[in-house]
Enzyme design. Structure first.
Site, mmCIF file in Angstrom:
data_model
loop_
_atom_site.group_PDB
_atom_site.id
_atom_site.type_symbol
_atom_site.label_atom_id
_atom_site.label_comp_id
_atom_site.label_asym_id
_atom_site.label_seq_id
_atom_site.Cartn_x
_atom_site.Cartn_y
_atom_site.Cartn_z
ATOM 1 N N HIS A 148 42.784 45.483 32.793
ATOM 2 C CA HIS A 148 43.801 46.255 33.512
ATOM 3 C C HIS A 148 44.451 45.364 34.564
ATOM 4 O O HIS A 148 43.767 44.699 35.339
ATOM 5 C CB HIS A 148 43.169 47.465 34.183
ATOM 6 N N GLY A 163 43.562 44.434 41.022
ATOM 7 C CA GLY A 163 43.316 44.976 42.348
ATOM 8 C C GLY A 163 42.953 46.433 42.327
ATOM 9 O O GLY A 163 42.957 47.101 41.280
ATOM 10 N N GLU A 164 42.656 46.933 43.510
ATOM 11 C CA GLU A 164 42.267 48.325 43.667
ATOM 12 C C GLU A 164 43.449 49.237 43.363
ATOM 13 O O GLU A 164 44.605 48.848 43.504
ATOM 14 C CB GLU A 164 41.753 48.550 45.086
ATOM 15 N N SER A 165 43.142 50.444 42.941
ATOM 16 C CA SER A 165 44.181 51.400 42.576
ATOM 17 C C SER A 165 45.050 51.747 43.775
ATOM 18 O O SER A 165 44.563 51.880 44.903
ATOM 19 C CB SER A 165 43.533 52.671 42.015
ATOM 20 N N GLY A 166 46.352 51.889 43.535
ATOM 21 C CA GLY A 166 47.267 52.329 44.578
ATOM 22 C C GLY A 166 47.809 51.236 45.465
ATOM 23 O O GLY A 166 48.490 51.521 46.465
ATOM 24 N N LEU A 167 47.546 49.969 45.134
ATOM 25 C CA LEU A 167 48.011 48.870 45.980
ATOM 26 C C LEU A 167 49.375 48.335 45.545
ATOM 27 O O LEU A 167 49.883 47.397 46.150
ATOM 28 C CB LEU A 167 46.978 47.740 45.988
ATOM 29 N N GLY A 168 49.955 48.895 44.486
ATOM 30 C CA GLY A 168 51.312 48.498 44.116
ATOM 31 C C GLY A 168 51.405 47.276 43.236
ATOM 32 O O GLY A 168 52.319 46.461 43.408
ATOM 33 N N LYS A 169 50.499 47.156 42.264
ATOM 34 C CA LYS A 169 50.532 45.988 41.372
ATOM 35 C C LYS A 169 51.806 45.969 40.530
ATOM 36 O O LYS A 169 52.431 44.919 40.354
ATOM 37 C CB LYS A 169 49.291 46.007 40.460
ATOM 38 N N SER A 170 52.200 47.122 40.001
ATOM 39 C CA SER A 170 53.401 47.165 39.164
ATOM 40 C C SER A 170 54.661 46.912 39.990
ATOM 41 O O SER A 170 55.585 46.221 39.553
ATOM 42 C CB SER A 170 53.501 48.516 38.448
ATOM 43 N N ASP A 187 49.841 46.960 33.047
ATOM 44 C CA ASP A 187 48.783 47.951 32.878
ATOM 45 C C ASP A 187 47.657 47.468 31.961
ATOM 46 O O ASP A 187 46.519 47.344 32.392
ATOM 47 C CB ASP A 187 49.335 49.283 32.364
ATOM 48 N N GLU A 212 55.697 50.198 34.429
ATOM 49 C CA GLU A 212 55.721 51.527 35.039
ATOM 50 C C GLU A 212 55.714 51.426 36.553
ATOM 51 O O GLU A 212 54.843 50.775 37.139
ATOM 52 C CB GLU A 212 54.507 52.358 34.583
ATOM 53 N N ARG A 254 36.607 34.350 54.764
ATOM 54 C CA ARG A 254 37.995 34.065 55.135
ATOM 55 C C ARG A 254 38.441 32.731 54.556
ATOM 56 O O ARG A 254 39.550 32.598 54.033
ATOM 57 C CB ARG A 254 38.135 34.058 56.652
#
Length: 324
Positions: A148, A163-170, A187, A212, A254
């Site tokens: 994914h 990355g984590e869901s909702g971080l705006g990859k698309s 996706d 998407e 870091r």
């Protein structure tokens, strides 16, 4: 038992390379449906394990007979020759390939007919036949998985953005496309191991050219930005993983002492971590990560150079204190 999904029959193999290898089907024509045995297609099997010169300790693979192999089969007395030929049936080869323009012994032809083993004959060198078939079989039976993320061509480097869901990859993928980079897949990304140390990613046919974006829906990147904005496939060389601030502070250093990697299908892939916060230009940071990766591939390690400078500064400071 039904053959594996990714198997290939003797007839398909013959047609696939009939023009390239210019071979003829000289024996075992009725065995056109013969395939690689499932025992030869266990996980981790490499292309090199599926085809090679005649060898009695490697069963279930395509056996290639060049000048040396035919000499071995025919140089002794008739009984020894017959015994060596009959032993080939114990290897259960999916196909025998007569190369180097050799002529098949009558006993070998008869064995192929009775044991239902297809035999092809070509004027091409045995080594060339093996190289061609190894490459084809490796890709055909290569380990593969689906990941994914958004797969991009950034500065000529295949980059998988995860990355984590909702971080705006698309959304990030869309911005990178608008900056002149290419989209491979959004996706779902099909990853295939193309050799021992390399992975290739491509888009599933159902999702080709599509991206998407939440609130907008599906975008046809090729129709909007043109042919140059999409790629069919790319070598996977770098993973850029997007995380929230708390994840970065909890799970990552870091300044890591060694380059981060993630193993996919047994192949280590370089990895960069980028923290997502409001106001940061993530597209610029991704480009910077890719440029830094390119420098590292060329042997330029900024972190190691910093350590050298730091050590030199400490040595200089120690020298000044000693003089004082």
């Amino acid at each position: 038992m039904a053959p594996p999904i990714n198997t290939v029959s003797a007839q398909v193999l013959f047609r696939e390379f009939q023009e390239v290898l210019q071979w003829e089907w000289i024996a075992g024509r009725d065995a056109y449906a013969r395939r690689f045995d499932e025992q030869a297609l266990q996980p981790g099997t490499a292309g090199a394990d599926l085809v090679g010169y005649l060898n009695y300790i490697h069963p279930f693979r395509a056996q290639v007979l060049g000048a040396r192999e035919i000499s071995y089969l025919t140089r002794s007395g008739r009984q020894d020759c017959l015994r060596r030929i009959v032993r080939i049936t114990m290897l259960e080869p999916p196909v025998l390939i007569l190369a180097d323009g050799q002529t098949a012994p009558v006993e070998l032809m008869e064995m192929c007919e009775s044991a239902q083993i297809p035999m092809f004959a070509t004027q091409q060198a045995a080594s060339h036949v093996i190289d061609v078939l190894r490459s084809y079989l490796f890709k055909l039976f290569a380990p593969q998985t689906t990941l994914h993320g958004v797969f991009m061509d950034i500065l000529g480097v295949g980059v998988l953005i995860t990355g984590e869901s909702g971080l705006g990859k698309s959304e990030l993928g869309l911005e990178l496309v608008s900056r002149g980079h290419g989209l491979v897949a959004d996706d779902a990304v099909d990853i295939v191991q193309i050799n021992q140390n390399a992975l290739e990613g491509k888009c599933p046919a159902l999702l080709q050219n599509l991206l998407e974006v939440r609130g907008i829906g599906l975008l046809d990147i090729r129709a909007i930005f043109g042919e140059a904005a999409v790629r069919r496939r790319m070598r996977l060389r770098l993973i850029v993983h997007l995380v929230r601030k708390e994840t970065l502070e909890r799970d990552y250093e870091r300044l890591p002492h060694e380059p981060l990697t993630e193993t996919i299908l047994g192949v280590p892939v370089r990895k960069a971590i980028i923290q997502v916060v409001v106001g940061r230009n993530i597209a610029v940071l991704v480009e910077a990560a890719v440029r830094n990766y390119i420098l590292q591939v060329r042997g330029i390690d900024t972190y190691q150079e910093f350590l050298i400078r730091h050590r030199q500064a400490m040595d200089a400071a120690s020298g000044d204190l000693g003089e004082a």
